[in-house]
Design an enzyme around this catalytic site. Structure first.
Site, PDB file in Angstrom:
ATOM      1  N   ASP A  79     -30.008  40.123  36.502  1.00 51.24           N
ATOM      2  CA  ASP A  79     -29.440  41.124  35.610  1.00 51.24           C
ATOM      3  C   ASP A  79     -30.567  42.104  35.272  1.00 51.24           C
ATOM      4  O   ASP A  79     -31.469  41.782  34.493  1.00 51.24           O
ATOM      5  CB  ASP A  79     -28.913  40.425  34.348  1.00 51.24           C
ATOM      6  CG  ASP A  79     -28.468  41.413  33.274  1.00 51.24           C
ATOM      7  OD1 ASP A  79     -28.604  42.630  33.482  1.00 51.24           O
ATOM      8  OD2 ASP A  79     -27.987  40.941  32.220  1.00 51.24           O
TER       9      ASP A  79
ATOM     10  N   CYS B 132     -25.005  40.644  21.723  1.00 53.58           N
ATOM     11  CA  CYS B 132     -24.369  39.954  22.846  1.00 53.58           C
ATOM     12  C   CYS B 132     -25.284  38.877  23.420  1.00 53.58           C
ATOM     13  O   CYS B 132     -25.280  38.622  24.631  1.00 53.58           O
ATOM     14  CB  CYS B 132     -23.942  40.917  23.958  1.00 53.58           C
ATOM     15  SG  CYS B 132     -22.746  42.127  23.409  1.00 53.58           S
TER      16      CYS B 132
ATOM     17  N   LYS C 110     -27.367  53.093  30.587  1.00 56.93           N
ATOM     18  CA  LYS C 110     -28.603  52.798  29.865  1.00 56.93           C
ATOM     19  C   LYS C 110     -29.792  53.527  30.484  1.00 56.93           C
ATOM     20  O   LYS C 110     -30.923  53.375  30.036  1.00 56.93           O
ATOM     21  CB  LYS C 110     -28.872  51.293  29.877  1.00 56.93           C
ATOM     22  CG  LYS C 110     -27.838  50.479  29.098  1.00 56.93           C
ATOM     23  CD  LYS C 110     -28.177  49.011  29.152  1.00 56.93           C
ATOM     24  CE  LYS C 110     -27.003  48.132  28.826  1.00 56.93           C
ATOM     25  NZ  LYS C 110     -26.775  47.986  27.392  1.00 56.93           N
TER      26      LYS C 110
ATOM     27  N   HIS D  93     -27.758  37.894  28.167  1.00 55.35           N
ATOM     28  CA  HIS D  93     -26.674  38.680  27.578  1.00 55.35           C
ATOM     29  C   HIS D  93     -25.370  37.940  27.904  1.00 55.35           C
ATOM     30  O   HIS D  93     -25.266  37.320  28.956  1.00 55.35           O
ATOM     31  CB  HIS D  93     -26.686  40.056  28.235  1.00 55.35           C
ATOM     32  CG  HIS D  93     -25.752  41.056  27.641  1.00 55.35           C
ATOM     33  ND1 HIS D  93     -24.415  41.086  27.939  1.00 55.35           N
ATOM     34  CD2 HIS D  93     -25.970  42.066  26.779  1.00 55.35           C
ATOM     35  CE1 HIS D  93     -23.842  42.084  27.275  1.00 55.35           C
ATOM     36  NE2 HIS D  93     -24.761  42.694  26.562  1.00 55.35           N
TER      37      HIS D  93
ATOM     38  N   GLN E 263     -31.772  45.974  31.737  1.00 55.90           N
ATOM     39  CA  GLN E 263     -32.798  46.478  30.816  1.00 55.90           C
ATOM     40  C   GLN E 263     -34.136  46.694  31.520  1.00 55.90           C
ATOM     41  O   GLN E 263     -35.128  47.019  30.867  1.00 55.90           O
ATOM     42  CB  GLN E 263     -33.006  45.498  29.647  1.00 55.90           C
ATOM     43  CG  GLN E 263     -31.800  45.316  28.756  1.00 55.90           C
ATOM     44  CD  GLN E 263     -31.531  46.519  27.860  1.00 55.90           C
ATOM     45  OE1 GLN E 263     -32.350  47.418  27.722  1.00 55.90           O
ATOM     46  NE2 GLN E 263     -30.356  46.537  27.253  1.00 55.90           N
TER      47      GLN E 263
HETATM   48  C1  LIG Z   1     -29.414  42.519  29.612  1.00 49.22           C
HETATM   49  C2  LIG Z   1     -28.034  43.092  29.653  1.00 49.22           C
HETATM   50  N1  LIG Z   1     -27.150  42.603  30.526  1.00 49.22           N
HETATM   51  C3  LIG Z   1     -25.907  43.080  30.625  1.00 49.22           C
HETATM   52  C4  LIG Z   1     -25.468  44.091  29.800  1.00 49.22           C
HETATM   53  C5  LIG Z   1     -24.065  44.578  29.932  1.00 49.22           C
HETATM   54  O1  LIG Z   1     -24.031  45.917  30.271  1.00 49.22           O
HETATM   55  P1  LIG Z   1     -22.647  46.703  30.294  1.00 49.22           P
HETATM   56  O2  LIG Z   1     -22.068  46.526  28.939  1.00 49.22           O
HETATM   57  O3  LIG Z   1     -23.030  48.108  30.575  1.00 49.22           O
HETATM   58  O4  LIG Z   1     -21.820  46.084  31.347  1.00 49.22           O
HETATM   59  C6  LIG Z   1     -26.349  44.633  28.870  1.00 49.22           C
HETATM   60  C7  LIG Z   1     -25.914  45.706  27.958  1.00 49.22           C
HETATM   61  O5  LIG Z   1     -25.864  45.595  26.764  1.00 49.22           O
HETATM   62  C8  LIG Z   1     -27.666  44.124  28.800  1.00 49.22           C
HETATM   63  O6  LIG Z   1     -28.541  44.603  27.916  1.00 49.22           O
END
Ligand SMILES: Cc1ncc(COP(=O)(O)O)c(C=O)c1O
Lengths: 151, 424
Positions: B214, B380, B240, B137, B217
């Site tokens: 990270d 993203c 999430k 992401h 998910q």
């Molecule tokens: C794998 C992953 N990392 C990071 C993020 C970023 O999360 P946030 O926008 O809540 O900071 C997301 C959310 O879309 C994600 O799916």
């Protein structure tokens, strides 16, 4: 929700049969714009012919709205003056921000009136504007417009 | 037995309609989940009964608020097998990942003036490398690009195979003795792939690098235990996993957290303040400058209660069954291609696909007109899209409140889109 108010016949036709797609041999100005939310991209190029009429070329990938919009723009503005393109662009931007309440002037906007319904779909307004903003940028890069002329 | 209908009934928003009477089919939980009544009630109860500033003030409410906040921290930590002092509240996963990357750039900046006061593990120089994967992401890519820009270190990435998995065949040459930090996604938000994080963290540690995961998910969708993953730092978001927006978590080992310089500084994170300089509180307070996310923590703790009552194993098998059903349904459609692993082995419920001759925006629009909410775009993860030669995808990401009828609605919508645009 009325899908048909978004996807007018004219839009679908331009999407399936894009007019004037392709890049110019000798562009005077070229701009590459992306829609960072969906990754759509477009390159719009301009030059002027001996009579001062615009030549427009474009290449891009994107949704039906962004691609049809580029096709409509190219058909509509090829041969017109830079000033005319500015007037039409302003009218188109106004239409896109009218939230579906706009009353487009077909004499000015031609096939682009078909995009009136797009203004009711806020997420798609950016798609419709992509090529128009790229054209403005290309005109600025070609020295046809100064930055302050931007609408 | 997992009772989807009972779960659905806990989510008021799922009973609403869209576009003048269309039943809402919410398949965009990968972007953000909906919230059950229990979570909403917990946040309201906190504001109605305990609201006050935490960690200061000596009145009854201040004590109630502090206690609610710290209980929430302990509860959320326990959910991932962690200790409360090792859990930092952030705004979201993005902030947690930035907090991790900034620890390196801040330590590197401080080391210019006084090498003795920083942990050398966090000091980067040209020639050092930072490793991510090609399925990150943007929130776990751009902060590391920034770190490289500030320190002269080089960014490397683990490439992907055609079926959307990490290509680990050259792992030991990508993570080598130049590597100072390795940051990888546990479950991809675009491909759905679940990565062998332990193996990658072990390789990172073998070369003395810090390992970051990270878990945005994965924690909402499967049992996650911080010790089993072997990371030094782990970031995720509350929104999430049934929690409210505005809160995320960063877990770290005591060793690593206590060696990291703060990022935000100011109130609530200090030990002793004088005009010339200050000393800082130990973690987690060191990383929680300013008034913290109290109501959000209380609500996130209620979300954890809700998930734990369902059981994370049950959550995972429910999602696996739906994913299998969706993959089969998509594969049975003409002109539809799944981007990402084609089987449920090491795969979660984020299911991306492309439809021949149809742009995802147009697919999403037709689905939306039928009440079906999916995500379209690059999610993203733009470089991942490029890797697979597509500008963007359509993604459905079912969760605990979805059933097969929701997947059917999406599949029918795809066929309707093909018909509408005359590509079939
Ligand atoms: C794998 C992953 N990392 C990071 C993020 C970023 O999360 P946030 O926008 O809540 O900071 C997301 C959310 O879309 C994600 O799916």
């Amino acid at each position: 929700m009325e899908l048909d108010s978004l996807y007018q016949e004219i839009i679908l036709d331009h999407y399936k049969h894009p007019r004037g797609k392709g890049l110019l041999e000798l562009p005077q100005g070229s701009a590459h714009h992306v829609n960072p939310t969906c990754g759509d991209e477009i390159t719009v190029q301009v030059s002027t012919n001996a009579e001062g009429g615009l030549e427009i070329g474009y290449e891009g990938q994107g949704c039906s709205i962004s691609q049809a919009s580029a096709s409509v723009l190219t058909e509509l503005l090829t041969g017109s003056s830079v000033d005319q393109s500015q007037t039409v662009r302003e009218a188109f931007i106004e239409l896109m921000h009218a939230q579906g309440q706009g009353e487009p002037d077909e004499d000015v906007l031609g096939d682009a009136v078909a995009f009136a319904g797009v203004a009711k779909f806020p997420a798609r307004v950016k798609c419709a504007l992509l090529a128009w903003m790229a054209l403005q940028d290309a005109e600025i890069k070609a020295g046809m417009l100064s930055k302050g002329d931007g609408s | 037995m997992f009772d989807v209908q009972a779960v659905k009934a806990d989510f008021p928003i799922l009973a609403t309609t869209v576009h003048g009477g269309q039943k809402l089919v919410y398949l965009d939980s990968g972007a953000t989940s909906q919230k059950p009544r229990q979570v909403l009630d917990a946040e309201r109860d906190y504001y109605e009964q305990s609201n006050a500033a935490v960690h200061r003030g000596a009145h009854a409410l201040a004590e109630a608020a502090t206690s609610a906040f710290e209980h929430a921290r302990a509860r959320i930590a326990q959910f991932v097998g962690a200790q409360a002092p090792d859990l930092i509240f952030t705004k979201n996963a993005t902030e947690g990942l930035n907090l991790s990357a900034y620890a390196f750039s801040n330590a590197t900046a401080i080391a210019q003036w006084d090498e003795a006061i920083v942990d050398p593990r966090f000091v980067l120089k040209p020639g050092d490398s930072v490793v991510v994967t090609e399925m990150e992401h943007h929130s776990n890519l751009v902060p590391w690009q920034e770190l490289c820009r500030k320190t002269g270190a080089t960014l490397r990435w683990i490439p992907l195979t055609e079926d959307g998995r990490l290509d680990l065949s050259h792992l030991s040459s990508i993570i080598d003795e130049t590597t100072r930090v390795v940051s990888v996604v546990h479950q991809s938000n675009i491909l759905g792939t679940i990565n062998p994080v332990r193996e990658i963290m072990d390789q990172a540690h073998a070369v003395g690098a810090i390992g970051v995961v990270d878990a945005c998910q994965s924690i909402p969708h499967m049992p996650v235990n911080v010790d089993a993953l072997g990371a030094d730092l782990l970031a995720w978001s509350g929104h999430k996993m049934l929690g409210p927006t505005g809160i995320g978590c960063l877990w770290g080992t005591p060793d690593v957290l206590s060696s990291m310089p703060p990022v935000l500084s100011g109130g609530s994170m200090i030990e002793l303040v004088q005009m010339e300089s200050s000393t800082y509180a130990p973690p987690p307070q060191r990383f929680e400058a300013g008034t913290p996310v109290v109501a959000q923590a209380v609500a996130l703790s209620a979300a954890v209660d809700y998930l734990q009552a369902l059981g994370m194993r049950e959550v995972q098998s429910h999602e696996q069954a739906l994913t299998e059903y969706a993959l089969k349904g998509l594969n049975d459609l003409d002109g539809v291609r799944v981007i990402g692993p084609d089987t449920i082995v090491d795969r979660g419920s984020a299911i991306s696909f492309v439809v021949d001759s149809l742009h995802p925006h147009d697919v999403g629009q037709v689905l939306d007109s039928r009440g079906v909410a999916v995500r379209v775009g690059h999610h993203c993860a733009w470089p991942t899209c490029r890797r697979f030669g597509v500008p963007s995808t359509t993604r459905m990401s079912p969760y605990i409140y979805n059933d097969e009828s929701d997947i059917d609605a999406a599949l029918e919508g795809i066929v309707a889109a093909q018909k509408y645009f005359g590509v079939k």
